[in-house]
Design an enzyme around this catalytic site. Structure first.
Site, mmCIF file in Angstrom:
data_model
loop_
_atom_site.group_PDB
_atom_site.id
_atom_site.type_symbol
_atom_site.label_atom_id
_atom_site.label_comp_id
_atom_site.label_asym_id
_atom_site.label_seq_id
_atom_site.Cartn_x
_atom_site.Cartn_y
_atom_site.Cartn_z
ATOM 1 N N ASN A 127 0.830 -1.234 0.129
ATOM 2 C CA ASN A 127 0.005 -0.190 -0.008
ATOM 3 C C ASN A 127 0.946 1.364 -0.144
ATOM 4 O OD1 ASN A 127 -2.617 1.214 -0.271
ATOM 5 N ND2 ASN A 127 -2.756 1.354 1.942
ATOM 6 N N LYS A 221 0.667 -11.486 -1.886
ATOM 7 C CA LYS A 221 1.515 -10.656 -2.894
ATOM 8 C C LYS A 221 2.956 -10.433 -2.409
ATOM 9 C CE LYS A 221 3.297 -6.946 -5.112
ATOM 10 N NZ LYS A 221 4.275 -6.151 -4.519
ATOM 11 N N ASP A 240 -0.023 -7.285 -8.259
ATOM 12 C CA ASP A 240 -0.520 -6.079 -7.578
ATOM 13 C C ASP A 240 -1.404 -5.204 -8.353
ATOM 14 O OD1 ASP A 240 0.639 -5.151 -9.856
ATOM 15 O OD2 ASP A 240 2.320 -4.354 -8.860
#
Length: 280
Positions: A127, A221, A240
């Site tokens: 993030n 991921k 992603d």
DNA sequence: GTCCAGGCCCTCA
DNA sequence: TGAGGGCATGGA
């Protein structure tokens, strides 16, 4: 101690430093001059450039030649991968998405980077955006790595050891956000013996991924990134936000993973580079 | 101010 | 098994 600094020159094919630098698998390559990179991995450093399209020059201590050859994937069977890729490019035609991506990323290589460094770097990546990831990793090295000056007076910082990252309060001010507690916890797991990174790296893909996902802060991921970039699993395929968009847009019926069995991660890397860097 | 970035974790159904 | 919200931070 490390031997005299020497410049090695190796013949390469399907290898492009600029493409690798922009492919999102490295966060602390530093461009020094137009075609010149200062590249650090763990506690080693080299300067690399390409004096010709088929030549890779690496300047490093003479006893590190084997390390850097391995790091750059020079012993890996890329000619075999490219035979398969070319077969499918001819079959699909030049307008097919993967043909265009492969043509644009024909010098892509998946490097062999130190697992510990990759683990921490990609926990930071979650993030987050690439400029901030680079800044955080650089700050981490500057504050907790060792300052080294090479024979050529190049200054760099080593990647911090697990011992250096165990205290949560030390990590403040590096732009890590909520990820700081994951990093401190992972560092403590390593120093405390609960996490043996080399042992995980030696596992097969499924067992290694399960072991990684059991670590707080590492999900599907990031685990695949660690497996691909730091543990030599070239079939790992991290999905992603960028790859998700491509898969939904270009492969609504499903991605033809079986075509590229054994090196799907290389294809993923080409897509990531092409999608972000090339005008389509 | 809002949205997004190489996501993950927790909760709830 | 999947959807949804919260999470630190900073740039666009």
């Amino acid at each position: 101690m490390n031997g005299k600094t020497t410049t090695f020159e190796w013949t390469v094919s399907h290898f492009d430093l600029d493409q690798i630098a922009e492919s999102g698998q490295v966060f602390r390559w530093e461009r020094r001059g137009p075609e010149n990179y200062l590249i650090s991995a763990g506690d080693r450093v080299c300067v690399a450039y390409m004096p010709a399209p088929d030549k890779l020059a690496v300047r490093c201590p003479e006893n590190q030649a084997a390390f850097w050859r391995y790091y750059f994937g020079l012993g890996d069977p890329y000619p075999e991968y490219w035979r398969t890729i070319n077969t499918w490019m001819e079959r699909d035609g030049p307008d097919a998405y993967l043909s265009k991506a492969a043509a644009a990323a024909s010098g892509m290589v998946v490097l062999h980077q130190p697992a510990w460094e990759i683990m921490i770097s990609f926990v930071i990546s979650q993030n987050n955006n690439i400029p901030r990831i680079r800044a955080s990793v650089a700050a981490l090295c500057r504050r907790f790595g060792k300052r080294i000056t090479t024979e050529d007076d190049e200054v760099y910082y080593t990647f911090p050891s697990p011992e250096a990252l165990t205290e949560l309060e030390d990590l403040a001010g590096l732009g890590l956000g909520y990820r700081d507690k994951y990093i401190a916890a992972i560092a403590r797991a390593v120093t405390g013996g609960g996490l043996d990174v080399p042992m995980v790296a030696a596992m097969d893909y499924s067992r290694a991924k399960a072991a990684l996902k059991a670590i707080p802060g590492i999900g599907e991921k990031v685990a695949n990134c660690i497996l691909l970039y730091g543990m030599g699993h070239l079939d790992a395929f991290p999905v992603d936000t960028w790859i998700r968009r491509v898969l939904d847009r270009e492969f609504p019926g499903g991605f033809p993973m079986e075509r590229y069995a054994g090196f799907g991660g290389l294809i993923q890397q080409m897509i990531f580079y092409y999608e972000r860097r090339v005008e389509k």
